[in-house]
Design a protein around this motif. Structure first.
Motif, PDB file in Angstrom:
ATOM      1  N   ALA A 107       0.886  -1.248   0.014  1.00 42.89           N
ATOM      2  CA  ALA A 107      -0.078  -0.131   0.144  1.00 42.89           C
ATOM      3  C   ALA A 107       0.782   1.125  -0.126  1.00 42.89           C
ATOM      4  O   ALA A 107       2.049   1.285   0.501  1.00 42.89           O
ATOM      5  CB  ALA A 107      -0.907   0.074   1.232  1.00 42.89           C
ATOM      6  N   CYS A 140      -3.259  -0.573  -2.503  1.00 38.89           N
ATOM      7  CA  CYS A 140      -4.024   0.577  -2.432  1.00 38.89           C
ATOM      8  C   CYS A 140      -3.190   1.747  -2.801  1.00 38.89           C
ATOM      9  O   CYS A 140      -1.969   1.821  -2.049  1.00 38.89           O
ATOM     10  CB  CYS A 140      -4.780   0.632  -1.279  1.00 38.89           C
ATOM     11  SG  CYS A 140      -6.325  -0.504  -1.353  1.00 38.89           S
ATOM     12  N   THR A 154     -10.490  -0.534   2.416  1.00 38.61           N
ATOM     13  CA  THR A 154     -10.397  -0.467   0.979  1.00 38.61           C
ATOM     14  C   THR A 154      -9.930  -1.567   0.467  1.00 38.61           C
ATOM     15  O   THR A 154      -8.876  -2.274   0.928  1.00 38.61           O
ATOM     16  CB  THR A 154      -9.581   0.778   0.779  1.00 38.61           C
ATOM     17  OG1 THR A 154      -7.976   0.497   1.253  1.00 38.61           O
ATOM     18  CG2 THR A 154     -10.055   2.228   1.352  1.00 38.61           C
ATOM     19  N   SER A 158      -7.301  -0.389  -4.804  1.00 39.01           N
ATOM     20  CA  SER A 158      -8.145   0.773  -4.926  1.00 39.01           C
ATOM     21  C   SER A 158      -7.407   1.828  -4.845  1.00 39.01           C
ATOM     22  O   SER A 158      -6.024   1.875  -4.478  1.00 39.01           O
ATOM     23  CB  SER A 158      -8.948   0.712  -3.525  1.00 39.01           C
ATOM     24  OG  SER A 158     -10.030  -0.452  -3.759  1.00 39.01           O
ATOM     25  N   CYS A 175     -12.064   4.945  -5.713  1.00 42.31           N
ATOM     26  CA  CYS A 175     -12.540   4.040  -4.832  1.00 42.31           C
ATOM     27  C   CYS A 175     -13.696   4.761  -4.125  1.00 42.31           C
ATOM     28  O   CYS A 175     -13.873   6.040  -3.759  1.00 42.31           O
ATOM     29  CB  CYS A 175     -11.326   4.195  -3.600  1.00 42.31           C
ATOM     30  SG  CYS A 175     -11.984   2.916  -2.201  1.00 42.31           S
TER      31      CYS A 175
END
Length: 184
Positions: A107, A140, A154, A158, A175
Motif C-alpha cells: 500500500a 492501494c 479499502t 483501490s 474508490c
C-alpha cells in the motif's frame, strides 16, 4: 514548446523537511539497514528507532520488512497498528494511522505530490489520516489530503483520492463506498 519548466522547480518551496540534513542522512542510513531490509528485524528495535527520530508510536505495533517511511518525525501510529511488507509512507506532511488499523502489503500512503497546473511542478502536499480499525488493502494508493473514517475497509488495488466514510467497504478507481462493513 511545453509550458512545463522542470528546471524552475524549487524543492524548498512548499516542503518543510522538519529536520536537518544531518538528521535526515542518519535516518536514511538506518532506514536502509533496518527498515528496507528483507530481514525481519525485531519490532522493538524498529519502534525504538522511529521514536528516537520523533515518531509517535503506540503499543503493540507490527512493522514488517521492506517498509519505506520517508520522515518518521511526521508519523503517528496508534496502538496495535500493522504496517505490511513493502508498504510506503511518503509523509511530506503528517500521516496519522489510528489504533488497530492495518496497512497491507505494498500500500502507498502518498502525502506528497506535484501541482500539474504549475509549470514549475510545485509541491501539492497534504496530510493523510487513517481512522481507527481501518484496513487499507494490498496495493492501494491513498492520495494527499485523504481521511479514512473509522473502521473503513479499502479493497486491494483501490485508488483513494477523496475522503471515505466510516464503517464502509470501499473499492475501485476511484474508490467509492460499496456497502457497510458490519452486518449488524
Amino acid at each position: 514548446m511545453s509550458y512545463v519548466r522542470l528546471d524552475t522547480f524549487d524543492a524548498r518551496r512548499g516542503l518543510v523537511r522538519g529536520r536537518s540534513k544531518q538528521v535526515e542522512a542518519i535516518w536514511y542510513l538506518l532506514k536502509c539497514l533496518l527498515f528496507l531490509s528483507p530481514l525481519p528485524w525485531p519490532n522493538f528495535i524498529k519502534v525504538r528507532i522511529l521514536r528516537m527520530f520523533g515518531a509517535r508510536v503506540g503499543q503493540g505495533v507490527v512493522l514488517k520488512p521492506r517498509l519505506n517511511i520517508h520522515f518518521p518525525w511526521k508519523l503517528e501510529l496508534g496502538d496495535h497498528v500493522w504496517l505490511g511488507e513493502e508498504a510506503q509512507i511518503l509523509n511530506f506532511e503528517p500521516v496519522v494511522i489510528g489504533s488497530h488499523s492495518c496497512i497491507s502489503q505494498r500500500a502507498f500512503l502518498c502525502a506528497g505530490n506535484h501541482d500539474f497546473r504549475s509549470p514549475s511542478f510545485d509541491y501539492r502536499n497534504a496530510p493523510i489520516t487513517v481512522g481507527e480499525g481501518c484496513w487499507v488493502g494490498a496495493n492501494c494508493f491513498v492520495g494527499p489530503g485523504v481521511t479514512l473514517g473509522n473502521e473503513c475497509v479499502t479493497t486491494a488495488g483501490s485508488v483513494i483520492t477523496h475522503d471515505l466514510p466510516a464503517g464502509m467497504i470501499c473499492s475501485g478507481n476511484p474508490c467509492e463506498a460499496i456497502k457497510p462493513r458490519w452486518k449488524s
